[in-house]
Scaffold this motif. Structure first.
Motif, mmCIF file in Angstrom:
data_model
loop_
_atom_site.group_PDB
_atom_site.id
_atom_site.type_symbol
_atom_site.label_atom_id
_atom_site.label_comp_id
_atom_site.label_asym_id
_atom_site.label_seq_id
_atom_site.Cartn_x
_atom_site.Cartn_y
_atom_site.Cartn_z
ATOM 1 N N ALA A 1 0.828 -1.205 0.000
ATOM 2 C CA ALA A 1 0.000 0.000 0.000
ATOM 3 C C ALA A 1 0.862 1.254 0.000
ATOM 4 O O ALA A 1 0.585 2.219 -0.725
ATOM 5 C CB ALA A 1 -0.932 -0.001 1.212
ATOM 6 N N GLY B 1 0.822 3.708 -3.246
ATOM 7 C CA GLY B 1 0.314 5.045 -2.969
ATOM 8 C C GLY B 1 1.343 6.116 -3.274
ATOM 9 O O GLY B 1 1.030 7.155 -3.868
ATOM 10 N N ILE C 1 -6.243 3.560 5.199
ATOM 11 C CA ILE C 1 -5.465 3.337 3.970
ATOM 12 C C ILE C 1 -6.400 3.141 2.777
ATOM 13 O O ILE C 1 -6.169 3.691 1.688
ATOM 14 C CB ILE C 1 -4.527 2.125 4.118
ATOM 15 C CG1 ILE C 1 -3.557 2.319 5.285
ATOM 16 C CG2 ILE C 1 -3.736 1.904 2.827
ATOM 17 C CD1 ILE C 1 -2.693 1.110 5.575
ATOM 18 N N GLN C 2 -7.466 2.367 2.974
ATOM 19 C CA GLN C 2 -8.418 2.153 1.879
ATOM 20 C C GLN C 2 -9.093 3.463 1.463
ATOM 21 O O GLN C 2 -9.316 3.710 0.271
ATOM 22 C CB GLN C 2 -9.490 1.136 2.294
ATOM 23 C CG GLN C 2 -8.983 -0.279 2.506
ATOM 24 C CD GLN C 2 -8.773 -1.036 1.195
ATOM 25 O OE1 GLN C 2 -8.479 -0.439 0.170
ATOM 26 N NE2 GLN C 2 -8.892 -2.359 1.241
ATOM 27 N N CYS D 1 -6.788 5.244 -0.781
ATOM 28 C CA CYS D 1 -6.797 4.674 -2.137
ATOM 29 C C CYS D 1 -7.995 5.183 -2.935
ATOM 30 O O CYS D 1 -7.883 5.475 -4.133
ATOM 31 C CB CYS D 1 -6.822 3.149 -2.063
ATOM 32 S SG CYS D 1 -5.276 2.398 -1.478
ATOM 33 N N LEU E 1 -7.187 8.572 -4.216
ATOM 34 C CA LEU E 1 -6.298 8.507 -5.378
ATOM 35 C C LEU E 1 -7.101 8.228 -6.649
ATOM 36 O O LEU E 1 -6.855 8.835 -7.699
ATOM 37 C CB LEU E 1 -5.237 7.423 -5.178
ATOM 38 C CG LEU E 1 -4.239 7.627 -4.031
ATOM 39 C CD1 LEU E 1 -3.280 6.435 -3.952
ATOM 40 C CD2 LEU E 1 -3.452 8.913 -4.189
ATOM 41 N N GLY F 1 -5.063 11.769 -0.437
ATOM 42 C CA GLY F 1 -5.011 10.317 -0.612
ATOM 43 C C GLY F 1 -3.654 9.753 -0.265
ATOM 44 O O GLY F 1 -3.548 8.702 0.384
ATOM 45 N N TRP F 2 -2.586 10.441 -0.682
ATOM 46 C CA TRP F 2 -1.233 10.003 -0.311
ATOM 47 C C TRP F 2 -1.041 10.047 1.193
ATOM 48 O O TRP F 2 -0.437 9.133 1.778
ATOM 49 C CB TRP F 2 -0.199 10.891 -0.985
ATOM 50 C CG TRP F 2 1.196 10.611 -0.515
ATOM 51 C CD1 TRP F 2 2.054 9.666 -0.985
ATOM 52 C CD2 TRP F 2 1.899 11.273 0.553
ATOM 53 N NE1 TRP F 2 3.238 9.683 -0.284
ATOM 54 C CE2 TRP F 2 3.173 10.671 0.665
ATOM 55 C CE3 TRP F 2 1.569 12.319 1.422
ATOM 56 C CZ2 TRP F 2 4.109 11.073 1.608
ATOM 57 C CZ3 TRP F 2 2.506 12.727 2.363
ATOM 58 C CH2 TRP F 2 3.764 12.107 2.451
ATOM 59 N N THR G 1 -2.692 7.009 2.805
ATOM 60 C CA THR G 1 -2.029 5.740 2.491
ATOM 61 C C THR G 1 -0.640 5.669 3.130
ATOM 62 O O THR G 1 -0.269 4.623 3.676
ATOM 63 C CB THR G 1 -1.905 5.534 0.972
ATOM 64 O OG1 THR G 1 -1.208 6.639 0.381
ATOM 65 C CG2 THR G 1 -3.267 5.396 0.322
ATOM 66 N N VAL H 1 -3.739 1.109 -8.199
ATOM 67 C CA VAL H 1 -4.511 1.434 -6.998
ATOM 68 C C VAL H 1 -5.441 0.282 -6.630
ATOM 69 O O VAL H 1 -5.590 -0.065 -5.453
ATOM 70 C CB VAL H 1 -5.306 2.734 -7.195
ATOM 71 C CG1 VAL H 1 -6.134 3.052 -5.952
ATOM 72 C CG2 VAL H 1 -4.367 3.902 -7.493
ATOM 73 N N ALA I 1 -3.497 -2.374 -4.843
ATOM 74 C CA ALA I 1 -3.255 -2.022 -3.445
ATOM 75 C C ALA I 1 -4.483 -2.306 -2.595
ATOM 76 O O ALA I 1 -4.376 -2.869 -1.488
ATOM 77 C CB ALA I 1 -2.861 -0.547 -3.334
ATOM 78 N N MET I 2 -5.659 -1.952 -3.071
ATOM 79 C CA MET I 2 -6.893 -2.159 -2.308
ATOM 80 C C MET I 2 -7.170 -3.653 -2.122
ATOM 81 O O MET I 2 -7.556 -4.088 -1.026
ATOM 82 C CB MET I 2 -8.060 -1.473 -3.012
ATOM 83 C CG MET I 2 -7.899 0.044 -3.108
ATOM 84 S SD MET I 2 -9.285 0.880 -3.910
ATOM 85 C CE MET I 2 -10.519 0.776 -2.605
#
Length: 394
Positions: free
Chosen positions: A215, A219, A275-276, A279, A282, A308-309, A312, A371, A374-375
């Protein structure tokens, strides 16, 4: 209440990020003016991240043995030397020398990435997310100073645009060197020096660690690629440097201003959810960039990209701190930053090239699969972590 060491590290981080944002504001444009071809315009930015990437693991391991203070002082001195080389390279129009300078500056920035981990070592374990947030929140100062310094020093030397930026950068690194020399930093413990760390294979079997690394790296890469391409896209659309610097400034505010409450959100809602959410932001930036190229499209998308960054990166860092014992600390931190900044280096290198062959809209769309990966990885890691915890409880 966080202690003076965390506050001091926050100030030091603010100085370093100011210098980094100053570089982001001018490096691609300097590269475009000095490079032999447009596709190499972001090569200096890529070399900055390659330098950052290459130093992360050795720096973490050396600090685990010799301590944070010596490591941070070395990093700042490398930054001073790199800024001097950049000044000379820009003044004399020497693209290869400017590339060498950004590589050294990347090394300095890479060593400075350890500030967030140093902060967690000086607070109780449950306050680690807040300490990380304080370090990252210092970037708000950088968001104001970095782009503005690029504007203030743009014509410091009438015959060479952006040359003054590197005079300012030298001053920032010298100031930070003095700060670190005066700051009390916790030395490595005996357990860190003499314990037997687990092998990387055993460490990577932890689902939380894999979730944090993937992640964090995706990110960061998505943010760097879009951010690095933005000055080029805005210039192609006819915007002046002041407008570009303004968008970058608000992007950086989006990156760091939420830090003042991100730690509390993590403690309240959990690391994985934050974190989600990052994402999803993003993805929102990517879709927003499909609807136009006005100033407000760039502005809104880059702010969303920054927030968003933030979610994450801080979320991934907080998750990472739960995956190691003191003896494993240097190995895990170094490995994480190596992967994260390798991804960032690849993204910055591809940014100018992809922008030149695909264009702004397609460049953004290419980020969607990353992205989504990552999710998906986060969902899988969270389920595995719950299963392992339930088995351990039986």
């Amino acid at each position: 209440m966080l202690n003076i060491t965390v506050w001091g590290l926050s100030l030091g981080q603010a100085l370093l990020i100011t210098g980094n944002i100053l570089l982001v504001s001018v490096t691609a444009l300097i590269g475009q003016s000095l490079a032999p071809s447009f596709s190499l315009a972001t090569l200096p930015v890529a070399l900055q991240f390659i330098g950052l990437m290459g130093v992360t693991l050795p720096a973490a391991l050396l600090m685990g043995w010799f301590g944070r203070k010596k490591g941070f002082l070395i990093g700042n001195l490398i930054g001073v030397f790199g800024a001097f080389l950049a000044y000379y390279g820009v003044k004399h129009g020497m693209f290869p020398l400017f590339c060498c300078a950004t590589f050294l500056l990347g090394m300095a920035i890479g060593i400075g990435q350890q500030y967030r981990f140093a902060a967690t070592e000086n607070v109780a374990k449950e306050k680690a997310p807040q300490a990380i947030s304080m370090i990252m929140g210092s970037g708000v100062i950088a968001a104001v100073l970095g782009p503005n310094m690029a504007i203030w020093f743009e014509h410091w030397a009438p015959d060479t645009q952006y040359l003054g930026a590197f005079v300012a950068l030298i001053a920032l690194y010298v100031t930070n060197t003095v700060l670190i020399a005066l700051l009390p930093l916790k030395p490595p413990s005996e357990e860190e020096r003499q314990g037997t760390p687990r092998p990387y294979r055993a460490l990577l079997q932890q689902p939380d660690l894999m979730g944090a690394i993937i992640a964090g790296s995706i990110g960061y890469a998505v943010m760097v690629l879009i951010m690095t391409a933005t000055p080029l896209a805005m210039q192609a659309c006819g915007f002046n440097f002041g407008s570009t610097a303004s968008v970058i400034q608000w992007h950086v505010l989006g990156m760091f201003l939420p830090s003042f409450f991100t730690g509390r959100l993590i403690m309240k809602f959990g690391t994985y959810r934050i974190i989600q959410l990052g994402c999803l932001m993003l993805l929102g930036c990517i879709f927003l960039n499909q609807f136009g190229v006005s100033y407000w499209h760039f502005f809104s998308a880059l702010v969303l990209l920054g927030v968003g960054w933030n979610f994450t990166f801080i979320g991934a860092t907080a998750l990472l701190t739960k995956t190691y014992e003191p003896v494993d600390k240097a190995r895990v931190q170094g490995l994480n930053d190596l992967v994260v900044f390798t991804s960032a280096a690849a993204a910055s290198l591809l940014s100018g090239y992809w922008h030149s062959i695909f264009g702004w809209e397609i460049l953004n769309l290419l980020m969607i699969p990353a992205v989504m990966l990552a999710m998906f990885t986060l969902m899988s890691s969270q389920k595995r972590a719950v299963i392992i915890a339930n088995r351990a409880a039986l």
